[in-house]
Design an enzyme around this catalytic site. Sequence first.
Site, PDB file in Angstrom:
ATOM      1  N   VAL A 108      36.823  36.048  60.238  1.00 49.02           N
ATOM      2  CA  VAL A 108      37.261  37.430  60.441  1.00 49.02           C
ATOM      3  C   VAL A 108      38.228  37.769  59.303  1.00 49.02           C
ATOM      4  O   VAL A 108      39.281  37.135  59.162  1.00 49.02           O
ATOM      5  CB  VAL A 108      37.950  37.617  61.810  1.00 49.02           C
ATOM      6  CG1 VAL A 108      38.381  39.071  61.983  1.00 49.02           C
ATOM      7  CG2 VAL A 108      37.025  37.193  62.946  1.00 49.02           C
ATOM      8  N   HIS A 131      44.969  36.563  60.101  1.00 53.64           N
ATOM      9  CA  HIS A 131      45.453  36.177  61.430  1.00 53.64           C
ATOM     10  C   HIS A 131      46.033  34.779  61.371  1.00 53.64           C
ATOM     11  O   HIS A 131      45.496  33.898  60.708  1.00 53.64           O
ATOM     12  CB  HIS A 131      44.328  36.237  62.472  1.00 53.64           C
ATOM     13  CG  HIS A 131      43.059  35.565  62.045  1.00 53.64           C
ATOM     14  ND1 HIS A 131      42.184  36.143  61.156  1.00 53.64           N
ATOM     15  CD2 HIS A 131      42.537  34.364  62.369  1.00 53.64           C
ATOM     16  CE1 HIS A 131      41.161  35.326  60.956  1.00 53.64           C
ATOM     17  NE2 HIS A 131      41.362  34.232  61.667  1.00 53.64           N
TER      18      HIS A 131
HETATM   19  P1  5GP Z   1      38.893  32.310  61.694  1.00 53.55           P
HETATM   20  O1  5GP Z   1      37.707  31.398  61.856  1.00 53.55           O
HETATM   21  O2  5GP Z   1      38.511  33.582  60.944  1.00 53.55           O
HETATM   22  O3  5GP Z   1      40.106  31.642  61.114  1.00 53.55           O
HETATM   23  O4  5GP Z   1      39.330  32.730  63.158  1.00 53.55           O
HETATM   24  C1  5GP Z   1      38.688  33.709  63.905  1.00 53.55           C
HETATM   25  C2  5GP Z   1      38.950  33.377  65.357  1.00 53.55           C
HETATM   26  O5  5GP Z   1      38.577  34.499  66.135  1.00 53.55           O
HETATM   27  C3  5GP Z   1      38.136  32.192  65.864  1.00 53.55           C
HETATM   28  O6  5GP Z   1      39.019  31.144  66.269  1.00 53.55           O
HETATM   29  C4  5GP Z   1      37.327  32.773  67.014  1.00 53.55           C
HETATM   30  O7  5GP Z   1      37.223  31.883  68.117  1.00 53.55           O
HETATM   31  C5  5GP Z   1      38.105  34.021  67.368  1.00 53.55           C
HETATM   32  N1  5GP Z   1      37.286  35.059  67.962  1.00 53.55           N
HETATM   33  C6  5GP Z   1      36.013  35.442  67.585  1.00 53.55           C
HETATM   34  N2  5GP Z   1      35.580  36.452  68.342  1.00 53.55           N
HETATM   35  C7  5GP Z   1      36.606  36.736  69.229  1.00 53.55           C
HETATM   36  C8  5GP Z   1      36.748  37.711  70.265  1.00 53.55           C
HETATM   37  O8  5GP Z   1      35.867  38.534  70.541  1.00 53.55           O
HETATM   38  N3  5GP Z   1      37.925  37.698  70.955  1.00 53.55           N
HETATM   39  C9  5GP Z   1      38.927  36.820  70.669  1.00 53.55           C
HETATM   40  N4  5GP Z   1      40.043  36.891  71.412  1.00 53.55           N
HETATM   41  N5  5GP Z   1      38.826  35.892  69.691  1.00 53.55           N
HETATM   42  C10 5GP Z   1      37.665  35.858  68.979  1.00 53.55           C
END
Ligand code: 5GP
Length: 122
Positions: free
Chosen positions: A98, A102
């Site tokens: 994403v 974050h």
């Molecule tokens: P990244 O992989 O980009 O560092 O973290 C993205 C995070 O967003 C992942 O840990 C994933 O589980 C979380 N995530 C993806 N879709 C959703 C959602 O619809 N709601 C929530 N609360 N978290 C999400």
Amino acid sequence: MSDADTLFERIIAREVPADIVHETETTLAFRDINPQAATHVLVVPKTRYRTVAELAAADPKLLADVIATADKVAELEGLTAGGYRVVFNTGSHAGQTVFHVHAHVLGGEQLGLFGRYQSEAG
Ligand code: 5GP
């Protein structure tokens, strides 16, 4: 920001539901849908930057707000005594999915080492 809104703008706008843990004027904290620890909360700035480096360069005060919210989440979730980890994934090798910066706040149990990819088969 030229590309389409991410999921996190939609959570900030309350268009997509999330389990919100804490909110400030500039940040929002909500539980990760696929937790990787007993406690796994995401902290986002309400203004979008793609990566932590972009955020740091453009608005260091907002990055400080994200870290302060992460620490507040740790306090609210009872992680302060045991300790916790804050992770910013950046780019594909780190698994960033994403592109709205974050912080992952992880804790609530002894955490493992991290780094090299391990397949589910081990
Ligand atoms: P990244 O992989 O980009 O560092 O973290 C993205 C995070 O967003 C992942 O840990 C994933 O589980 C979380 N995530 C993806 N879709 C959703 C959602 O619809 N709601 C929530 N609360 N978290 C999400």
